[in-house]
Write a protein that holds these residues in place. Sequence first.
Motif, PDB file in Angstrom:
ATOM      1  N   LYS A 125       0.824  -1.218   0.000  1.00  0.00           N
ATOM      2  CA  LYS A 125       0.000   0.000   0.000  1.00  0.00           C
ATOM      3  C   LYS A 125       0.857   1.267   0.000  1.00  0.00           C
ATOM      4  N   THR A 126       1.887   1.298   0.826  1.00  0.00           N
ATOM      5  CA  THR A 126       2.730   2.487   0.930  1.00  0.00           C
ATOM      6  C   THR A 126       3.473   2.749  -0.368  1.00  0.00           C
ATOM      7  N   THR A 127       4.016   1.713  -0.962  1.00  0.00           N
ATOM      8  CA  THR A 127       4.749   1.872  -2.223  1.00  0.00           C
ATOM      9  C   THR A 127       3.818   2.357  -3.323  1.00  0.00           C
ATOM     10  N   VAL A 128       2.648   1.753  -3.430  1.00  0.00           N
ATOM     11  CA  VAL A 128       1.677   2.181  -4.438  1.00  0.00           C
ATOM     12  C   VAL A 128       1.238   3.621  -4.153  1.00  0.00           C
ATOM     13  N   GLY A 129       1.008   3.939  -2.887  1.00  0.00           N
ATOM     14  CA  GLY A 129       0.608   5.293  -2.530  1.00  0.00           C
ATOM     15  C   GLY A 129       1.650   6.327  -2.922  1.00  0.00           C
ATOM     16  N   ARG A 130       2.907   6.050  -2.608  1.00  0.00           N
ATOM     17  CA  ARG A 130       3.986   6.977  -2.978  1.00  0.00           C
ATOM     18  C   ARG A 130       4.047   7.162  -4.494  1.00  0.00           C
ATOM     19  N   THR A 131       3.948   6.060  -5.221  1.00  0.00           N
ATOM     20  CA  THR A 131       4.026   6.128  -6.675  1.00  0.00           C
ATOM     21  C   THR A 131       2.867   6.940  -7.247  1.00  0.00           C
ATOM     22  N   LEU A 132       1.654   6.669  -6.787  1.00  0.00           N
ATOM     23  CA  LEU A 132       0.488   7.400  -7.292  1.00  0.00           C
ATOM     24  C   LEU A 132       0.543   8.878  -6.924  1.00  0.00           C
ATOM     25  N   ALA A 133       0.904   9.173  -5.693  1.00  0.00           N
ATOM     26  CA  ALA A 133       0.979  10.570  -5.259  1.00  0.00           C
ATOM     27  C   ALA A 133       1.993  11.344  -6.099  1.00  0.00           C
ATOM     28  N   ALA A 134       3.140  10.734  -6.363  1.00  0.00           N
ATOM     29  CA  ALA A 134       4.154  11.402  -7.182  1.00  0.00           C
ATOM     30  C   ALA A 134       3.660  11.568  -8.622  1.00  0.00           C
ATOM     31  N   HIS A 135       3.037  10.548  -9.147  1.00  0.00           N
ATOM     32  CA  HIS A 135       2.535  10.582 -10.522  1.00  0.00           C
ATOM     33  C   HIS A 135       1.458  11.655 -10.704  1.00  0.00           C
ATOM     34  N   LEU A 136       0.591  11.768  -9.709  1.00  0.00           N
ATOM     35  CA  LEU A 136      -0.544  12.682  -9.811  1.00  0.00           C
ATOM     36  C   LEU A 136      -0.280  14.058  -9.211  1.00  0.00           C
ATOM     37  N   GLY A 137       0.813  14.182  -8.459  1.00  0.00           N
ATOM     38  CA  GLY A 137       1.065  15.438  -7.760  1.00  0.00           C
ATOM     39  C   GLY A 137       0.029  15.688  -6.680  1.00  0.00           C
ATOM     40  N   ALA A 138      -0.424  14.607  -6.046  1.00  0.00           N
ATOM     41  CA  ALA A 138      -1.457  14.703  -5.010  1.00  0.00           C
ATOM     42  C   ALA A 138      -0.838  14.445  -3.642  1.00  0.00           C
ATOM     43  N   PRO A 139      -1.396  15.039  -2.595  1.00  0.00           N
ATOM     44  CA  PRO A 139      -0.874  14.758  -1.252  1.00  0.00           C
ATOM     45  C   PRO A 139      -1.158  13.319  -0.831  1.00  0.00           C
ATOM     46  N   LEU A 140      -0.210  12.744  -0.107  1.00  0.00           N
ATOM     47  CA  LEU A 140      -0.292  11.362   0.343  1.00  0.00           C
ATOM     48  C   LEU A 140      -0.432  11.315   1.852  1.00  0.00           C
ATOM     49  N   THR A 141      -1.362  10.490   2.323  1.00  0.00           N
ATOM     50  CA  THR A 141      -1.533  10.258   3.754  1.00  0.00           C
ATOM     51  C   THR A 141      -1.422   8.770   4.020  1.00  0.00           C
ATOM     52  N   HIS A 142      -0.516   8.412   4.938  1.00  0.00           N
ATOM     53  CA  HIS A 142      -0.405   7.034   5.420  1.00  0.00           C
ATOM     54  C   HIS A 142      -1.227   6.973   6.705  1.00  0.00           C
ATOM     55  N   LEU A 143      -2.271   6.178   6.731  1.00  0.00           N
ATOM     56  CA  LEU A 143      -3.130   6.133   7.914  1.00  0.00           C
ATOM     57  C   LEU A 143      -2.392   5.669   9.167  1.00  0.00           C
ATOM     58  N   ASP A 144      -1.397   4.780   9.017  1.00  0.00           N
ATOM     59  CA  ASP A 144      -0.628   4.378  10.197  1.00  0.00           C
ATOM     60  C   ASP A 144       0.047   5.591  10.829  1.00  0.00           C
ATOM     61  N   GLY A 145       0.605   6.460   9.993  1.00  0.00           N
ATOM     62  CA  GLY A 145       1.263   7.654  10.498  1.00  0.00           C
ATOM     63  C   GLY A 145       0.299   8.640  11.133  1.00  0.00           C
ATOM     64  N   LEU A 146      -0.934   8.610  10.691  1.00  0.00           N
ATOM     65  CA  LEU A 146      -1.967   9.471  11.265  1.00  0.00           C
ATOM     66  C   LEU A 146      -2.491   8.894  12.576  1.00  0.00           C
ATOM     67  N   TYR A 147      -2.659   7.588  12.615  1.00  0.00           N
ATOM     68  CA  TYR A 147      -3.281   6.919  13.753  1.00  0.00           C
ATOM     69  C   TYR A 147      -2.332   6.723  14.942  1.00  0.00           C
ATOM     70  N   TYR A 148      -1.074   6.410  14.655  1.00  0.00           N
ATOM     71  CA  TYR A 148      -0.094   6.126  15.708  1.00  0.00           C
ATOM     72  C   TYR A 148       0.939   7.234  15.816  1.00  0.00           C
ATOM     73  N   ASP A 149       1.409   7.450  17.035  1.00  0.00           N
ATOM     74  CA  ASP A 149       2.580   8.302  17.180  1.00  0.00           C
ATOM     75  C   ASP A 149       3.811   7.397  17.245  1.00  0.00           C
ATOM     76  N   GLY A 150       4.980   7.980  17.435  1.00  0.00           N
ATOM     77  CA  GLY A 150       6.223   7.217  17.443  1.00  0.00           C
ATOM     78  C   GLY A 150       6.299   6.169  18.527  1.00  0.00           C
ATOM     79  N   ASP A 151       5.488   6.284  19.565  1.00  0.00           N
ATOM     80  CA  ASP A 151       5.475   5.305  20.659  1.00  0.00           C
ATOM     81  C   ASP A 151       4.282   4.355  20.568  1.00  0.00           C
ATOM     82  N   TRP A 152       3.615   4.320  19.429  1.00  0.00           N
ATOM     83  CA  TRP A 152       2.460   3.469  19.176  1.00  0.00           C
ATOM     84  C   TRP A 152       1.253   3.820  20.045  1.00  0.00           C
ATOM     85  N   ASN A 153       1.154   5.075  20.446  1.00  0.00           N
ATOM     86  CA  ASN A 153      -0.068   5.551  21.084  1.00  0.00           C
ATOM     87  C   ASN A 153      -1.035   5.896  19.951  1.00  0.00           C
ATOM     88  N   THR A 154      -2.318   5.645  20.183  1.00  0.00           N
ATOM     89  CA  THR A 154      -3.301   5.852  19.124  1.00  0.00           C
ATOM     90  C   THR A 154      -4.145   7.097  19.359  1.00  0.00           C
TER      91      THR A 154
END
Length: 170
Positions: free
Chosen positions: A14-43
């Motif tokens: 998912k992440t690889t496809v997301g990066r590729t599509l975002a770059a191809h389309l010039g669209a912002p990319l959001t990884h839900l894991d990065g949104l949901y968790y902080d660096g210490d795995w707090n949600t």
Amino acid sequence: MDRIAILGCGGSGKTTVGRTLAAHLGAPLTHLDGLYYDGDWNTLPPAEFAARQEEIVAGPRWVVDGNYAASMPIRLARADTVVFLDIPPPVCLWGILRRRYAYRGGQHPDQGVYDRITWNFVRYVLGFRRSMRPRVRVMISEHAAHADVVVLTSRRAVRRWLLDLPKESS
């Protein structure tokens, strides 16, 4: 393709496809894991997680990768394209191991979260096609009937699809 939801098992790409599509389309990319968790795995609390997704999908262009079934309808309702990576579990496990090796179990610079492999996660990956795939398909049919749905079942199919994307005109 302006609003793309990418779904699939952990390790499916998912992440690889997301990066590729975002770059191809010039669209912002959001990884839900990065949104949901902080660096210490707090949600995030569920309401805040949903509200942040509502803000993201209100935009005219976006690429979002991640499952999170409870909030999937938010993304599916606004997506014009849904990419479902229905990759076999052994291939997903191999992807997880490659990711683990690449990041040495450390923080993913592009997602803001640490790689974490637990037995529960491995069981989830092994059972994804049996337990989650039917739920994902139902949610797509209920919330994204208006969208173009792309189901890719192998790494080769993913690479071919990405190579065949139409060139964006400026």
